[in-house]
Scaffold this motif. Structure first.
Motif, PDB file in Angstrom:
ATOM      1  N   GLN A 483       0.840  -1.210   0.000  1.00 48.62           N
ATOM      2  CA  GLN A 483       0.000   0.000   0.000  1.00 48.62           C
ATOM      3  C   GLN A 483       0.875   1.260   0.000  1.00 48.62           C
ATOM      4  O   GLN A 483       0.582   2.233  -0.692  1.00 48.62           O
ATOM      5  N   PHE A 487       1.117   4.226  -2.854  1.00 43.98           N
ATOM      6  CA  PHE A 487       0.888   5.625  -2.515  1.00 43.98           C
ATOM      7  C   PHE A 487       2.034   6.525  -2.973  1.00 43.98           C
ATOM      8  O   PHE A 487       1.815   7.569  -3.585  1.00 43.98           O
ATOM      9  N   LEU A 526       3.516   7.964   7.010  1.00 39.28           N
ATOM     10  CA  LEU A 526       2.899   6.777   6.414  1.00 39.28           C
ATOM     11  C   LEU A 526       3.863   5.593   6.436  1.00 39.28           C
ATOM     12  O   LEU A 526       3.451   4.447   6.602  1.00 39.28           O
ATOM     13  N   SER A 634      -3.231  13.801   6.454  1.00 38.42           N
ATOM     14  CA  SER A 634      -3.971  12.547   6.396  1.00 38.42           C
ATOM     15  C   SER A 634      -5.325  12.808   5.742  1.00 38.42           C
ATOM     16  O   SER A 634      -5.913  13.877   5.931  1.00 38.42           O
ATOM     17  N   THR A 636      -9.227  10.905   4.835  1.00 37.76           N
ATOM     18  CA  THR A 636     -10.142   9.797   5.064  1.00 37.76           C
ATOM     19  C   THR A 636     -11.445  10.054   4.308  1.00 37.76           C
ATOM     20  O   THR A 636     -11.610  11.086   3.654  1.00 37.76           O
ATOM     21  N   TYR A 664     -13.575  10.811  -1.318  1.00 37.14           N
ATOM     22  CA  TYR A 664     -12.213  10.297  -1.117  1.00 37.14           C
ATOM     23  C   TYR A 664     -11.889   9.280  -2.207  1.00 37.14           C
ATOM     24  O   TYR A 664     -12.636   8.330  -2.423  1.00 37.14           O
ATOM     25  N   GLU A 666      -9.526   6.453  -3.000  1.00 40.01           N
ATOM     26  CA  GLU A 666      -8.586   5.578  -2.296  1.00 40.01           C
ATOM     27  C   GLU A 666      -7.351   5.266  -3.133  1.00 40.01           C
ATOM     28  O   GLU A 666      -6.244   5.153  -2.602  1.00 40.01           O
ATOM     29  N   THR A 668      -5.756   7.102  -5.247  1.00 34.94           N
ATOM     30  CA  THR A 668      -4.796   8.206  -5.330  1.00 34.94           C
ATOM     31  C   THR A 668      -4.629   8.946  -4.006  1.00 34.94           C
ATOM     32  O   THR A 668      -3.900   9.932  -3.928  1.00 34.94           O
ATOM     33  N   TYR A 669      -5.308   8.486  -2.967  1.00 33.86           N
ATOM     34  CA  TYR A 669      -5.189   9.074  -1.628  1.00 33.86           C
ATOM     35  C   TYR A 669      -5.424  10.581  -1.639  1.00 33.86           C
ATOM     36  O   TYR A 669      -4.634  11.359  -1.089  1.00 33.86           O
ATOM     37  N   ASP A 670      -6.514  11.006  -2.272  1.00 34.38           N
ATOM     38  CA  ASP A 670      -6.826  12.426  -2.267  1.00 34.38           C
ATOM     39  C   ASP A 670      -8.335  12.641  -2.144  1.00 34.38           C
ATOM     40  O   ASP A 670      -9.114  11.689  -2.165  1.00 34.38           O
ATOM     41  N   LYS A 681      -4.687  17.206  -1.799  1.00 29.65           N
ATOM     42  CA  LYS A 681      -3.732  16.104  -1.762  1.00 29.65           C
ATOM     43  C   LYS A 681      -2.915  16.110  -0.476  1.00 29.65           C
ATOM     44  O   LYS A 681      -2.729  17.150   0.157  1.00 29.65           O
TER      45      LYS A 681
END
Length: 710
Positions: A483, A487, A526, A634, A636, A664, A666, A668-670, A681
């Motif tokens: 993961q 990321f 992270l 962070s 979520t 959100y 997931e 691209t975590y943005d 971001k």
């Protein structure tokens, strides 16, 4: 009626279980088979509902009943402030989600039986609690609210989602706003609140220190020492006698110092350094606490129970009474002290080419602070003049520490340089300033020397094959590393790893690449979260984070029990007492001692974090409406967290992003806007306005400030 109902339940169960060729049937078919009249089918439905809840049978989407494929699982219920909860089971790392409607009368911490619900399409398993096997929590800390004829307590721990009813006769005279300890006398039911009686009044929530004391009580941290322990501490001599020095290596004439924070009182490590040719002679001298805390004494049992000292913002809860920790066991300037010394010969490459562990008697020349040593190394003329006889040694220490750090880096040791928080309080316990803690050249010198001593001692006793307590850190979970790899690709970084394991050097290379970049703090965090927690074990499995094969905690016996236990093992070995009987004794007691020390360490960490979050939230209450610049640290489903330069974190809830509908992503975590395409971001700088802060929950709420807003 009840007997009849139970009998029918038994009939239904037997009927369902007896035939392996059974096909799912609806209630009407079951009623015909069991010869239940139409007017009594409501009772049959109740029975079936009970069996479904118990996990014995299950119902399909079409309303047909069949034998349940899975058994009821047992686990620990963990509540959540938002009403739902989870059951942690031993059979899987994945918790079972429990909606508020499916909790029954379970409370946070209860051991429960849970039946899995089928037909759910979500990623997480979902279940219903069918039975509470045991109530593990017997006391709760909270705020008392009084009514005319009774009162109730609102638990501080938001995982307890039910208030506790207090009959007037059990209120102990508490008034509105008192922080109290409540003993639960009745755990209630789905329709009735738990009931309790007040065992102790901690203080009023407006009184200085009551807030921190509440956290202390909620984590079960022992404050007062038993009288027997204090009496034993009082009998310990305040001075080192000549008899104490007999048989020890006398190095009182060696030049040595302690280097600690200005406010430190328990000084358990001193350092000395000389040089001969190309070899550094480094001495790490640790207070010989085991000389005063004998195994199985009252002092020892209390120290083992506590496991560690706890450092909160306004107090220290020591592992040992102050008479020892600040007195005879503290390596105070100009006083003779007993020590256990690790004397190491180190070459120019940072290799330990020889070492000796010895019982010693020492006398510290100067008690130095990190600030003073930092000034000396930076060339402060006034500071250098005051400590002129020590300046050459400090220069040499800086040189050796650099060699040791370079060697650790070469082998792959990971150095997480996160800014810790320094919280300044006034006399009333209110935070007046919060800033990053200064980790400078002086603090690094002590860290480097202590790490080397810990490794040297661990390696020595590993090869002697003597029972020992190691500090181990397992390899990360491969899934979490995968993961992390996905990321960091968003930032143009990659890590080389196999499916099963990764070398710490790969993570170290990553941290080196991101130095001084906007995303440094974020990726570092992270990376840390992808790693497992270090613990105490009797097996020497290595320390992943330090890239060390051998590691232990030897250097802080005043504040950590494993260090004290290790000192006893070392001294038994040095004195020739480590025979088969003694080795068998340690083999028997060390596994439990290691496990308990790991537990008490976690408890202390949680309490320290909780107090820190509470004081940070209290500090931010005064800045409601003010604008700050921070970094998104962070993200979520429900929003993203922003960290300010002073280390305080706050949340921007997705509902406060008014310019679009954000969701959100997931992969691209943005956080992306559905219509505008605007994206938030990780690592992005943003300006936020303080909406508010809640000291009780330790939370800070932000919203995005408009362009140009100050």
């Amino acid at each position: 009626m009840e007997k009849n109902l139970l009998e029918k339940r038994k009939q239904v169960l037997e009927n369902l279980m007896k035939d392996k060729q059974y096909v799912p049937m609806k209630i009407k078919e079951l009623a015909i088979i069991l010869q239940i009249p139409r007017e009594n089918r409501g009772e049959l439905l109740e029975v079936l509902d009970e069996l479904v809840k118990d996990g014995k049978i299950e119902q399909s989407k079409r309303g047909k009943y069949r034998i349940a494929e899975e058994h009821v699982l047992t686990g620990k219920f963990v509540g959540n402030a938002r009403g739902f909860g989870f059951v942690e089971t031993e059979d899987s790392e994945e918790d079972i989600f429990i909606s508020e409607a499916n909790q029954g009368n379970a409370l946070h911490g209860d051991i429960v039986q849970v039946s899995l619900l089928r037909g759910k399409t979500g990623k997480r398993r979902e279940g219903v609690i069918v039975k509470v096997l045991s109530h593990e929590v017997t006391e709760v800390i909270g705020t008392y609210q009084e009514s005319r004829n009774f009162g109730f307590v609102v638990p501080d721990n938001k995982k307890f989602t039910k208030d506790i009813f207090i009959p007037a006769e059990h209120s102990k005279g508490a008034v509105n706003g008192h922080k109290v300890v409540v003993e639960i006398t009745d755990y209630g039911s789905e329709s009735r609140k738990p009931e309790g009686r007040i065992r102790e009044i901690i203080g009023h929530l407006n009184d200085p220190g009551t807030d921190v004391l509440s956290v202390v009580y909620s984590h079960g941290l022992p404050m007062e020492f038993p009288e027997k322990v204090l009496n034993q501490a009082e009998r310990v001599s305040c001075e080192v006698s000549e008899a104490d020095c007999a048989g020890r290596l006398d190095i009182r004439n060696w030049q040595m110092v302690t280097i600690d924070g200005e406010d430190a009182k328990d000084l358990d490590d001193a350092v000395s350094l000389t040089m001969e040719g190309d070899i550094y002679h480094l001495g790490v001298h640790i207070a010989d606490v085991s000389n005063y805390v004998q195994e199985n004494s009252a002092l020892d049992r209390e120290a083992q129970k506590r496991g560690t000292s706890v450092y909160l913002v306004d107090r220290v809860i020591p592992m040992l009474p102050h008479r020892l920790s600040n007195g005879i066991c503290s390596l105070n300037q100009g006083r003779d002290r007993l020590a256990l010394s690790c004397l190491m010969d180190v070459d120019r490459q940072g290799n330990v080419v020889g070492h000796r562990i010895a019982e010693t008697v020492i006398c510290v020349d100067r008690r130095m602070s990190y600030t003073s040593v930092k000034k000396i190394l930076e060339g402060d003329a006034k500071e250098q003049e005051e400590y002129r006889e020590l300046v050459p040694m400090f220069r040499m220490m800086e040189e050796l520490a650099g060699l040791l750090r370079a060697k650790r880096k070469k082998r792959g040791s990971i150095d997480f340089d996160f800014p810790e928080s320094k919280i300044i309080l006034d006399e009333q316990g209110h935070p007046t300033e919060i800033k990053p803690y200064d980790r400078n050249a002086a603090t690094k010198i002590i860290e480097d020397f202590m790490l080397l001593a810990n490794e040297t001692v661990a390696q020595d006793f590993f090869w002697q094959e003597i029972p020992f307590v190691y500090r181990t850190h397992d390899n990360p979970d491969p899934e979490k590393i995968q993961q992390l790899a996905m990321f960091i690709n968003n930032f143009g970084y990659f890590i080389k790893n196999t499916r099963d394991e990764i070398h710490p050097k790969e993570l170290q290379k990553l941290l080196t690449k991101i130095e001084d970049t906007p995303e440094e703090a974020l990726i570092s965090r992270l990376t840390l979260r992808s790693m497992r927690r270090a613990q105490y074990t009797v097996e020497c499995t290595g320390h992943f984070g330090l890239a060390a094969k051998y590691y232990c905690h030897f250097t802080s016996p005043i504040r950590r029990y494993p260090d004290l236990q290790i000192h006893r093992i070392i001294k038994d070995t040095l004195r020739g007492r480590m025979d088969e009987k003694r080795a068998a004794h340690y083999s028997e007691i060390l596994p439990e001692a290691a496990a308990h020390s790991s537990q008490t360490e976690r408890r202390a960490d949680e309490a320290e974090r909780e107090v820190e979050k509470m004081k940070k939230a209290e500090y931010m209450e005064q800045f409601a409406g003010k604008v700050f610049e921070g970094v998104i640290c962070s993200i979520t489903n429900w929003g993203f967290y922003v960290e300010l330069p002073n280390t305080i974190e706050g949340m921007v809830h997705v509902t406060s992003l008014y310019d679009d509908r954000y969701y959100y992503r997931e992969e691209t975590y943005d956080m992306a806007g559905a219509d505008t395409g605007k994206v938030y971001k990780l690592g992005q700088k943003v300006k936020v306005r303080v909406l508010g802060a809640d000291k009780e929950s330790g939370t800070v709420d932000f919203e995005i400030a408009e362009e140009g807003e100050e």
